[in-house]
Structure formats: structure tokens, C-alpha cells
Scaffold this motif. Structure first.
Motif, short mmCIF file in Angstrom:
data_model
loop_
_atom_site.label_atom_id
_atom_site.label_comp_id
_atom_site.label_asym_id
_atom_site.label_seq_id
_atom_site.Cartn_x
_atom_site.Cartn_y
_atom_site.Cartn_z
N ARG A 1 14.03 -7.23 -15.32
CA ARG A 1 14.66 -8.40 -14.71
C ARG A 1 16.13 -8.49 -15.08
N GLU A 2 16.43 -8.27 -16.34
CA GLU A 2 17.81 -8.37 -16.78
C GLU A 2 18.67 -7.27 -16.15
N ALA A 3 18.14 -6.05 -16.11
CA ALA A 3 18.89 -4.94 -15.52
C ALA A 3 19.12 -5.17 -14.03
N ALA A 4 18.07 -5.56 -13.31
CA ALA A 4 18.21 -5.76 -11.87
C ALA A 4 19.17 -6.90 -11.55
N ARG A 5 19.14 -7.94 -12.37
CA ARG A 5 19.99 -9.09 -12.12
C ARG A 5 21.47 -8.73 -12.18
N THR A 6 21.81 -7.77 -13.04
CA THR A 6 23.22 -7.42 -13.23
C THR A 6 23.72 -6.36 -12.25
N ALA A 7 22.82 -5.80 -11.42
CA ALA A 7 23.25 -4.76 -10.47
C ALA A 7 24.05 -5.41 -9.35
N SER A 8 25.29 -5.00 -9.21
CA SER A 8 26.17 -5.61 -8.21
C SER A 8 26.21 -4.83 -6.90
N ASN B 1 19.93 2.65 6.75
CA ASN B 1 21.24 1.99 6.75
C ASN B 1 21.23 0.76 5.85
N PRO B 2 22.00 0.76 4.77
CA PRO B 2 22.01 -0.42 3.88
C PRO B 2 22.61 -1.66 4.51
N ASN B 3 23.24 -1.51 5.67
CA ASN B 3 23.78 -2.66 6.39
C ASN B 3 22.89 -3.09 7.55
N ALA C 1 9.78 2.70 19.18
CA ALA C 1 9.19 1.98 20.30
C ALA C 1 9.92 0.68 20.58
N ILE C 2 10.67 0.17 19.62
CA ILE C 2 11.44 -1.06 19.85
C ILE C 2 12.94 -0.76 19.83
N GLY C 3 13.28 0.49 20.10
CA GLY C 3 14.67 0.87 20.28
C GLY C 3 15.46 1.06 19.00
N LEU C 4 14.78 1.39 17.89
CA LEU C 4 15.46 1.57 16.61
C LEU C 4 15.18 2.96 16.05
N ASP C 5 15.97 3.37 15.07
CA ASP C 5 15.70 4.59 14.32
C ASP C 5 16.19 4.37 12.89
N ARG C 6 16.15 5.42 12.09
CA ARG C 6 16.48 5.25 10.66
C ARG C 6 17.94 4.93 10.40
N THR C 7 18.78 5.12 11.39
CA THR C 7 20.19 4.75 11.21
C THR C 7 20.41 3.26 11.43
N LYS C 8 19.37 2.56 11.93
CA LYS C 8 19.50 1.14 12.23
C LYS C 8 18.56 0.27 11.41
N VAL C 9 17.78 0.89 10.50
CA VAL C 9 16.88 0.13 9.63
C VAL C 9 17.07 0.60 8.19
N TYR C 10 16.51 -0.16 7.27
CA TYR C 10 16.54 0.22 5.85
C TYR C 10 15.10 0.24 5.37
N GLN D 1 13.16 -6.65 -5.53
CA GLN D 1 13.69 -7.97 -5.19
C GLN D 1 15.21 -7.94 -5.12
N ARG D 2 15.82 -7.28 -6.11
CA ARG D 2 17.28 -7.17 -6.10
C ARG D 2 17.76 -6.29 -4.94
N GLN D 3 16.97 -5.27 -4.61
CA GLN D 3 17.31 -4.39 -3.50
C GLN D 3 17.34 -5.18 -2.19
N ILE D 4 16.38 -6.06 -2.01
CA ILE D 4 16.34 -6.90 -0.80
C ILE D 4 17.55 -7.83 -0.78
N GLU D 5 17.88 -8.40 -1.93
CA GLU D 5 19.04 -9.29 -2.00
C GLU D 5 20.32 -8.56 -1.61
N LEU D 6 20.49 -7.33 -2.10
CA LEU D 6 21.72 -6.59 -1.83
C LEU D 6 21.80 -6.12 -0.38
N VAL D 7 20.68 -5.72 0.20
CA VAL D 7 20.67 -5.34 1.61
C VAL D 7 20.87 -6.58 2.48
#
Length: 276
Positions: A82-89, A119-121, A156-165, A193-199
Motif C-alpha cells: 500500500r505504501e509503495a503503490a501510494r507513492t508511485a507517481s 495504451n495508457p491513455n 467487434a466494437i471497433g477497438l484494438d490494443r492501441t485504443k485500450v489498456y 488499484q494504483r494502476q487504475i488511478e494512473l490510467v
């Protein structure tokens, strides 16, 4: 041929002691509870026994201190995570933290860390449970048979790995693809949880029952949770979330692909609404 000399009394007694005979008997009865002096035979046996014991002690290896557990206790590992993940910017820093993190035993049995792909964005993020064999080899999530099906599902919904994470709750493959233990899940939970927050996606899609129950805090099965819009609270904002079947489950039960397609259409409509 010269006969070998007969063993001495001490040698004979030593042989008996090593064979498990730990007392000597004489022709006369001996009251072992009385204060009478022991016989010479018993004296000799005692001396021989002490000599053997001393010899065994000298030759015995020194006691080895029990090896300390290289992993911290589960509660300590969870707190450290928890402490490590919290500090990841950033996602890069979070990945570096996971590479160095030794609080989860799965790391020692896995080939490599399986952090994420895509894609992280991206506006949409898919989260499964844990990597499998193919993912463990390549270091990317969803690259085996279930990954190929996931690719077709998002296409099938018009996406690929360049458009999702894409990521998993557990970033290391459990041995033999076994189910992660509750402790392993709780130790890894702060990182996803932190990964979801950052994405910070607009839509979070949980694939399968384990990731749904872990991230969306529900005890209901996937049959009841799938296809419904739920909320995922990061602490700073609420993300719309939907659960659907894991691709591996659909490979085993293809009749449920129809329901999964309904979920994907609902997700596609929500994305279109966000864009407009």
C-alpha cells in the motif's frame, strides 16, 4: 589363516550399545532401585556408553539455526504494498516498484512480471485475474488463446490494443495456473488499484468473477454482476465499471458469447456517448 583376536569386554559392550542394548545383565538379580553399588559389568557399560555418547557428540554436525522467512508476514507485506503503490507517481515508477517488490511469493516462481499492454491513455481499461503460461513467457497480459479471443471481442466494437489498456489484478503467474490465494490477491491489490488511478479510464471492464469481486467489492457471481453498470471509486473520482465473462470462460462455454456480446454493445454505446 590366523584367527582374529577376540574382542575385549569394552569393545563388546560398545558394540552392544551401538546395536541398541543399553543395559547389562548378570547371573544375580540386581535391584536397580536400591542404593547398592553397580556391578563391574554395569560400570563398564556405563563408561562405554559415555564414550560412545561423547564420540557421537563430537562427530555430530553443529546445529543449524532455522532459516528466516525471506518474505514478510502477510499483513506487513500488504502494508508495504500500500505504501509503495501510494507513492508511485507514474506507471513507469509503479512498474519499477513491482519489479523490486519481494512481498509476494508468486514473484519467485514466475518467469517475469506481467504488468500491462495497450495504451495508457486509453478511455477503457480491461482487468483480468492473473497471467497464464503464455503471458508468463512473453511478459504481456492476454496473449494466449484467451488473449486472441479478447482481441476479437474488442475488435467487434471497433477497438484494438492501441485504443485500450489491459492488465491483471495479479501481475505474476501462479504456479500451474492455480487460483491465487486471498493473501496473494490482497498483497497485489494496492498495485492494480494504483494502476487504475494512473490510467484513469472512463470505463473499467472487469473480466471474470475473481477480478470483479476483488475490484468491485461484490460477493455476487458473474452471472448476476455482468452487464450491469457499477461504480469503481478511486478515492478521487468514480469510474463507470462493468463486469463481463473472462475470455477463458467463453472458450470453455461458448454459449455465453451471446451475453458477452450484449455487454460489449453496452460498453460501445457508453463510449460513444462519452465521445459525443
Amino acid at each position: 589363516m590366523t584367527p582374529e583376536p577376540a574382542p575385549t569386554l569394552s569393545q563388546l559392550l560398545a558394540f552392544y550399545l551401538e546395536a541398541g542394548v543399553d543395559c547389562a545383565l548378570s547371573e544375580e538379580p540386581v535391584d536397580r532401585l536400591s542404593d547398592s553399588r553397580p556391578t563391574e559389568a554395569l560400570k563398564a557399560a556405563s563408561v562405554a556408553g559415555e564414550a560412545i555418547a561423547a564420540r557421537m557428540l563430537r562427530s555430530a554436525p553443529a546445529p543449524v539455526a532455522p532459516a528466516s522467512d525471506p518474505l514478510p508476514a502477510p499483513d506487513a507485506a500488504i502494508a508495504t504494498a500500500r505504501e509503495a503503490a501510494r507513492t508511485a507517481s507514474s506507471l513507469e515508477i509503479l512498474r519499477e516498484m513491482l519489479e523490486k517488490f519481494d512481498g509476494c511469493a508468486l514473484k519467485s516462481t514466475a518467469t517475469r512480471l506481467v504488468f500491462a499492454d495497450g495504451n495508457p491513455n486509453a478511455r477503457i481499461m480491461f482487468v483480468g485475474e492473473a497471467p497464464g503460461r503464455d503471458e508468463d513467457i512473453e511478459g504481456l497480459p492476454f496473449v494466449g488463446r484467451s488473449g486472441k479471443l479478447l482481441d476479437r471481442m474488442i475488435a467487434a466494437i471497433g477497438l484494438d490494443r492501441t485504443k485500450v489498456y489491459i492488465a491483471n489484478v495479479i501481475p505474476w503467474r501462479p504456479p500451474g495456473n492455480r487460483t491465487p490465494t486471498p493473501q496473494e490477491t490482497q498483497i497485489c491489490l494496492p498495485f492494480i488499484q494504483r494502476q487504475i488511478e494512473l490510467v484513469d479510464p472512463e470505463i473499467l471492464v472487469t473480466l471474470g468473477n475473481p477480478s470483479t469481486q476483488t475490484l468491485l467489492s461484490t460477493r455476487e457471481g458473474i452471472m448476476k454482476t455482468r452487464g450491469r453498470w457499477l461504480n469503481y471509486d478511486t478515492g478521487t473520482r468514480v469510474i463507470r465499471a462493468m463486469a463481463t465473462f473472462h475470455p477463458a470462460y467463453l472458450l470453455r462455454s461458448p454459449s455465453y458469447k451471446r451475453l458477452s456480446w450484449q455487454d460489449l454493445r453496452a460498453i460501445s454505446k457508453a463510449l460513444a456517448h462519452i465521445t459525443s
